[in-house]
Scaffold this motif. Structure first.
Motif, PDB file in Angstrom:
ATOM      1  N   ILE A  15      -4.404 -11.509 -11.421  1.00  0.00           N
ATOM      2  CA  ILE A  15      -3.362 -11.250 -10.424  1.00  0.00           C
ATOM      3  C   ILE A  15      -3.226 -12.512  -9.572  1.00  0.00           C
ATOM      4  CG2 ILE A  15      -2.541  -9.676  -8.640  1.00  0.00           C
ATOM      5  CD1 ILE A  15      -3.111  -8.416 -11.421  1.00  0.00           C
ATOM      6  N   THR A  16      -2.231 -13.321  -9.873  1.00  0.00           N
ATOM      7  CA  THR A  16      -2.123 -14.629  -9.224  1.00  0.00           C
ATOM      8  C   THR A  16      -1.762 -14.541  -7.744  1.00  0.00           C
ATOM      9  OG1 THR A  16       0.179 -14.819  -9.941  1.00  0.00           O
ATOM     10  CG2 THR A  16      -1.495 -15.767 -11.372  1.00  0.00           C
ATOM     11  N   ASN A  17      -1.132 -13.450  -7.348  1.00  0.00           N
ATOM     12  CA  ASN A  17      -0.783 -13.294  -5.923  1.00  0.00           C
ATOM     13  C   ASN A  17      -1.727 -12.317  -5.224  1.00  0.00           C
ATOM     14  OD1 ASN A  17       0.229 -11.078  -7.332  1.00  0.00           O
ATOM     15  ND2 ASN A  17       1.931 -10.771  -5.901  1.00  0.00           N
ATOM     16  N   TYR A  18      -2.966 -12.230  -5.723  1.00  0.00           N
ATOM     17  CA  TYR A  18      -3.946 -11.289  -5.155  1.00  0.00           C
ATOM     18  C   TYR A  18      -4.210 -11.578  -3.681  1.00  0.00           C
ATOM     19  CZ  TYR A  18      -8.215  -8.564  -4.566  1.00  0.00           C
ATOM     20  OH  TYR A  18      -9.148  -7.674  -4.113  1.00  0.00           O
ATOM     21  N   GLU A  19      -4.460 -12.838  -3.353  1.00  0.00           N
ATOM     22  CA  GLU A  19      -4.767 -13.196  -1.960  1.00  0.00           C
ATOM     23  C   GLU A  19      -3.584 -12.891  -1.043  1.00  0.00           C
ATOM     24  OE1 GLU A  19      -6.143 -17.167  -1.607  1.00  0.00           O
ATOM     25  OE2 GLU A  19      -7.938 -16.856  -2.840  1.00  0.00           O
ATOM     26  N   GLU A  20      -2.392 -13.156  -1.529  1.00  0.00           N
ATOM     27  CA  GLU A  20      -1.184 -12.867  -0.745  1.00  0.00           C
ATOM     28  C   GLU A  20      -1.066 -11.363  -0.480  1.00  0.00           C
ATOM     29  OE1 GLU A  20       3.590 -12.821  -1.632  1.00  0.00           O
ATOM     30  OE2 GLU A  20       2.398 -14.451  -2.490  1.00  0.00           O
ATOM     31  N   LEU A  21      -1.312 -10.546  -1.509  1.00  0.00           N
ATOM     32  CA  LEU A  21      -1.257  -9.094  -1.357  1.00  0.00           C
ATOM     33  C   LEU A  21      -2.351  -8.597  -0.415  1.00  0.00           C
ATOM     34  CD1 LEU A  21      -0.594  -8.025  -5.067  1.00  0.00           C
ATOM     35  CD2 LEU A  21       1.046  -8.048  -3.171  1.00  0.00           C
ATOM     36  N   TYR A  54      -1.556  -6.270   2.731  1.00  0.00           N
ATOM     37  CA  TYR A  54      -1.922  -4.854   2.699  1.00  0.00           C
ATOM     38  C   TYR A  54      -3.334  -4.549   3.198  1.00  0.00           C
ATOM     39  CZ  TYR A  54       2.320  -4.374  -0.055  1.00  0.00           C
ATOM     40  OH  TYR A  54       3.620  -4.396  -0.470  1.00  0.00           O
ATOM     41  N   GLY A  55      -4.209  -5.552   3.238  1.00  0.00           N
ATOM     42  CA  GLY A  55      -5.572  -5.301   3.698  1.00  0.00           C
ATOM     43  C   GLY A  55      -6.477  -4.798   2.582  1.00  0.00           C
ATOM     44  N   ASP A  56      -7.780  -4.745   2.862  1.00  0.00           N
ATOM     45  CA  ASP A  56      -8.772  -4.430   1.831  1.00  0.00           C
ATOM     46  C   ASP A  56      -8.628  -3.009   1.280  1.00  0.00           C
ATOM     47  OD1 ASP A  56      -9.825  -6.943   2.090  1.00  0.00           O
ATOM     48  OD2 ASP A  56     -11.379  -6.347   3.519  1.00  0.00           O
ATOM     49  N   ILE A  57      -8.399  -2.027   2.165  1.00  0.00           N
ATOM     50  CA  ILE A  57      -8.344  -0.632   1.718  1.00  0.00           C
ATOM     51  C   ILE A  57      -7.165  -0.410   0.782  1.00  0.00           C
ATOM     52  CG2 ILE A  57      -8.050   1.755   2.453  1.00  0.00           C
ATOM     53  CD1 ILE A  57      -9.529   1.075   5.011  1.00  0.00           C
ATOM     54  N   ASP A  58      -5.991  -0.905   1.158  1.00  0.00           N
ATOM     55  CA  ASP A  58      -4.817  -0.726   0.298  1.00  0.00           C
ATOM     56  C   ASP A  58      -4.902  -1.572  -0.963  1.00  0.00           C
ATOM     57  OD1 ASP A  58      -3.347   1.270   1.543  1.00  0.00           O
ATOM     58  OD2 ASP A  58      -2.480  -0.105   2.992  1.00  0.00           O
ATOM     59  N   MET A  59      -5.654  -2.676  -0.929  1.00  0.00           N
ATOM     60  CA  MET A  59      -5.833  -3.473  -2.140  1.00  0.00           C
ATOM     61  C   MET A  59      -6.616  -2.693  -3.182  1.00  0.00           C
ATOM     62  SD  MET A  59      -4.184  -6.173  -2.401  1.00  0.00           S
ATOM     63  CE  MET A  59      -4.947  -6.633  -3.951  1.00  0.00           C
ATOM     64  N   VAL A  60      -7.541  -1.840  -2.712  1.00  0.00           N
ATOM     65  CA  VAL A  60      -8.264  -0.963  -3.635  1.00  0.00           C
ATOM     66  C   VAL A  60      -7.283  -0.018  -4.322  1.00  0.00           C
ATOM     67  CG1 VAL A  60      -9.948   0.909  -3.793  1.00  0.00           C
ATOM     68  CG2 VAL A  60     -10.454  -1.101  -2.394  1.00  0.00           C
ATOM     69  N   ASN A  61      -6.352   0.527  -3.528  1.00  0.00           N
ATOM     70  CA  ASN A  61      -5.336   1.423  -4.093  1.00  0.00           C
ATOM     71  C   ASN A  61      -4.419   0.686  -5.076  1.00  0.00           C
ATOM     72  OD1 ASN A  61      -6.243   3.604  -2.524  1.00  0.00           O
ATOM     73  ND2 ASN A  61      -4.972   2.984  -0.794  1.00  0.00           N
ATOM     74  N   ILE A  62      -4.060  -0.540  -4.725  1.00  0.00           N
ATOM     75  CA  ILE A  62      -3.198  -1.345  -5.610  1.00  0.00           C
ATOM     76  C   ILE A  62      -3.920  -1.652  -6.922  1.00  0.00           C
ATOM     77  CG2 ILE A  62      -2.104  -3.604  -5.885  1.00  0.00           C
ATOM     78  CD1 ILE A  62      -1.458  -3.495  -2.864  1.00  0.00           C
ATOM     79  N   LEU A  63      -5.182  -2.026  -6.818  1.00  0.00           N
ATOM     80  CA  LEU A  63      -5.961  -2.339  -8.025  1.00  0.00           C
ATOM     81  C   LEU A  63      -6.144  -1.097  -8.891  1.00  0.00           C
ATOM     82  CD1 LEU A  63      -7.370  -4.769  -9.298  1.00  0.00           C
ATOM     83  CD2 LEU A  63      -9.480  -4.065  -8.167  1.00  0.00           C
ATOM     84  N   ARG A  64      -6.340   0.048  -8.246  1.00  0.00           N
ATOM     85  CA  ARG A  64      -6.467   1.301  -8.990  1.00  0.00           C
ATOM     86  C   ARG A  64      -5.160   1.613  -9.729  1.00  0.00           C
ATOM     87  NH1 ARG A  64      -7.540   4.445  -5.021  1.00  0.00           N
ATOM     88  NH2 ARG A  64      -9.820   4.391  -5.175  1.00  0.00           N
ATOM     89  N   THR A  65      -4.028   1.375  -9.055  1.00  0.00           N
ATOM     90  CA  THR A  65      -2.726   1.626  -9.684  1.00  0.00           C
ATOM     91  C   THR A  65      -2.489   0.678 -10.847  1.00  0.00           C
ATOM     92  OG1 THR A  65      -1.843   2.359  -7.550  1.00  0.00           O
ATOM     93  CG2 THR A  65      -0.249   1.785  -9.253  1.00  0.00           C
ATOM     94  N   ILE A  66      -2.886  -0.586 -10.672  1.00  0.00           N
ATOM     95  CA  ILE A  66      -2.748  -1.565 -11.757  1.00  0.00           C
ATOM     96  C   ILE A  66      -3.530  -1.108 -12.983  1.00  0.00           C
ATOM     97  CG2 ILE A  66      -3.371  -3.905 -12.476  1.00  0.00           C
ATOM     98  CD1 ILE A  66      -2.702  -4.834  -9.638  1.00  0.00           C
TER      99      ILE A  66
END
Length: 289
Positions: free
Chosen positions: A172-178, A182-194
């Motif tokens: 995920i090349t824009n991981y740091e930007e996301l 969105y913050g750490d908690i929502d990044m977990v949700n995004i990664l789960r959705t991916i």
């Protein structure tokens, strides 16, 4: 660093350097600004620094033993000076304070070392347990160490039975930007959705792995280069825009920029499973999402 024989905690090194720095600064002050103190202050301070270092490095019991020895030695020195001068009034209140400082410093520093040691042990145990867990709790994918084990196993089987094998590495090349947005908690949700979107594009028999904070990998068994390209294109179309649920329950469309590298087994050339991995990793520099 190997935490066996010869292992030295980083906090001990930094603490010792800090104590030496304090002593050097105090020495410089006495040398260049003698009006601010005297050599009578340097000796007990140096002893106090030694007491603190011993207590932090060797623990509370040895620190207290050192405190007793220093208190006895300094008290004997004060009594000797008073006896030589024949005037008890030469014993100042500061001398009494110094003798109180030694055991106090030993107790405080020894307990500080104990607390830090327990905290580090707890963190090491937690880290060890986390390494033993093979499956990531958020995505349900296997972790990095399992990826290399499985890749090696599939490589041996593919070579033996002359079947195709391919792997994908998805970054995920824009991981740091996301993460900033969105913050750490929502990044977990995004990664789960991916990971959920990824599963929709893959077969049940395909191995799915989380190999980094921002990277996933897939082992495509019995899949040649042409088949891997088809999967790659499908993943690009699927992952570029996902709909996830944030921590507040709101639905959000997130634009993901996946960079996907792939490689297939070349039976006549590949002698090790890592050769396939390195080729797939190199492909990431060409596929920028």
């Amino acid at each position: 660093m190997n935490k066996g024989v010869g292992y030295l905690r980083n906090d001990i090194v930094f603490f010792n350097l800090l104590m030496v720095f304090v002593l050097v600064v105090f020495t410089a002050v006495l040398l260049f600004a003698p009006a601010t103190g005297s050599m009578e202050m340097f000796v007990p301070l140096a002893c106090l620094m030694l007491n603190v270092i011993v207590a932090y490095n060797m623990g509370l019991q040895r620190g207290m033993l050192m405190s007793i020895l220093l208190t006895f030695a300094y008290g004997s020195y004060v009594i000797y000076n008073a006896g030589m001068s024949g005037n008890v009034s030469d014993v100042k209140f500061a001398h009494i304070l110094w003798m109180m400082f030694f055991p106090l410093a030993g107790i405080l520093t020894g307990n500080l070392s104990l607390v830090v040691s327990r905290y580090k042990r707890m963190m090491d145990e937690k880290e060890s347990i986390a390494k033993l867990v093979a499956i990531d709790e958020h995505t349900g994918f296997y972790k990095e160490q399992e990826f290399f084990k499985q890749l090696d196993k599939e490589f041996v089987q593919a070579k033996r039975y002359k079947t195709p094998l391919s792997i994908l590495i998805i970054q995920i090349t824009n991981y740091e930007e996301l993460a900033i947005i969105y913050g750490d908690i929502d990044m977990v949700n995004i990664l789960r959705t991916i990971s959920e979107y990824l599963c929709k594009c893959l077969r049940l028999c395909d191995g799915k792995f989380l190999i980094g904070e921002d990277a996933l990998s897939v082992i495509l068994t019995e899949t040649d280069e042409a088949g891997a390209r088809v999967v790659l294109e499908k993943l690009h179309l699927t992952l570029e825009q996902i709909t996830t649920t944030l921590q507040d329950g709101a639905k959000k469309v997130v634009r993901v920029k996946p960079s996907i590298g792939f490689a297939s087994l070349i039976p006549a050339r590949d002698q090790d499973s890592l050769e396939i991995y390195e080729r797939a990793k190199a492909e990431l520099t060409y596929d920028r999402g």
